[in-house]
Design a protein around this motif. Structure first.
Motif, PDB file in Angstrom:
ATOM      1  N   ALA A 100       0.844  -1.198   0.000  1.00 54.39           N
ATOM      2  CA  ALA A 100       0.000   0.000   0.000  1.00 54.39           C
ATOM      3  C   ALA A 100       0.873   1.239   0.000  1.00 54.39           C
ATOM      4  O   ALA A 100       2.044   1.192   0.360  1.00 54.39           O
ATOM      5  N   THR A 101       0.305   2.353  -0.417  1.00 57.18           N
ATOM      6  CA  THR A 101       0.952   3.650  -0.325  1.00 57.18           C
ATOM      7  C   THR A 101      -0.076   4.626   0.220  1.00 57.18           C
ATOM      8  O   THR A 101      -1.275   4.326   0.265  1.00 57.18           O
ATOM      9  N   GLY A 102       0.359   5.798   0.604  1.00 55.15           N
ATOM     10  CA  GLY A 102      -0.591   6.794   1.102  1.00 55.15           C
ATOM     11  C   GLY A 102       0.063   8.146   1.237  1.00 55.15           C
ATOM     12  O   GLY A 102       1.275   8.277   1.260  1.00 55.15           O
ATOM     13  N   THR A 103      -0.751   9.163   1.279  1.00 56.75           N
ATOM     14  CA  THR A 103      -0.298  10.525   1.510  1.00 56.75           C
ATOM     15  C   THR A 103      -1.279  11.191   2.455  1.00 56.75           C
ATOM     16  O   THR A 103      -2.397  10.696   2.651  1.00 56.75           O
ATOM     17  N   GLY A 104      -0.894  12.316   3.028  1.00 54.70           N
ATOM     18  CA  GLY A 104      -1.790  13.052   3.907  1.00 54.70           C
ATOM     19  C   GLY A 104      -1.361  14.499   3.992  1.00 54.70           C
ATOM     20  O   GLY A 104      -0.232  14.845   3.694  1.00 54.70           O
TER      21      GLY A 104
END
Length: 157
Positions: free
Chosen positions: A32-36
């Motif tokens: 998984a990857t993610g940003t915020g």
């Protein structure tokens, strides 16, 4: 002895089978990857407040000098830098001042304010001084200044 060897063999095979099943589960996963992001709003500066008091004799052409002690207060919630203080004979809004006919800011000399450039903490203060003197204007009748209340306007930045 063969009973012990068979037992050891079963333990080894059972252990290997458990490792194979458990080991396979240890390598199963999702990638998984993610940003915020987050935001906030910074406050704004607050205008300095300035109060003053004066000492010295009554003003007259080329007469005594008065000394104003001024206090610059930071009413804000954070540190603000005091870089400059200007003092002029002017109204409370900084507009040109003429008390009565024959008397104006041109009749007075304001010294250079003396203070220390400083970062003033919230609700903190910085103090300085400035002088005021009535000048002699040769050939000019300065009677209009007799008894006049001379306002000194401060501006801090």
């Amino acid at each position: 002895m063969s009973k012990v060897a068979g037992r050891k063999k079963r333990i080894i095979i059972t252990t290997a089978a458990m490792l194979a099943v458990g080991g396979g589960a240890a390598f199963a996963y999702w990638s998984a990857t993610g940003t915020g992001n987050g935001t906030t709003t910074a406050g704004t500066s607050s205008n300095f407040t300035i109060t003053s008091s004066v000492t010295g004799g009554a003003l007259s052409p080329n007469g005594p000098t008065q000394t104003f002690t001024f206090v610059v207060t930071n009413p804000g919630t954070g540190v603000q830098k005091l870089s400059a203080v200007d003092a002029t004979v002017a109204t409370t809004t900084g507009a040109a001042w003429t008390a009565v006919s024959g008397c104006s800011a041109a009749d007075f000399a304001v010294g250079t304010p003396a203070f220390t450039i400083a970062e003033i903490p919230a609700n903190g203060t910085a103090t300085g001084t400035v002088t005021l003197q009535m000048i002699d204007r040769p050939g000019v009748n300065q009677d209009g200044c007799k008894g006049a209340t001379v306002p000194l306007h401060f501006a801090a930045s």
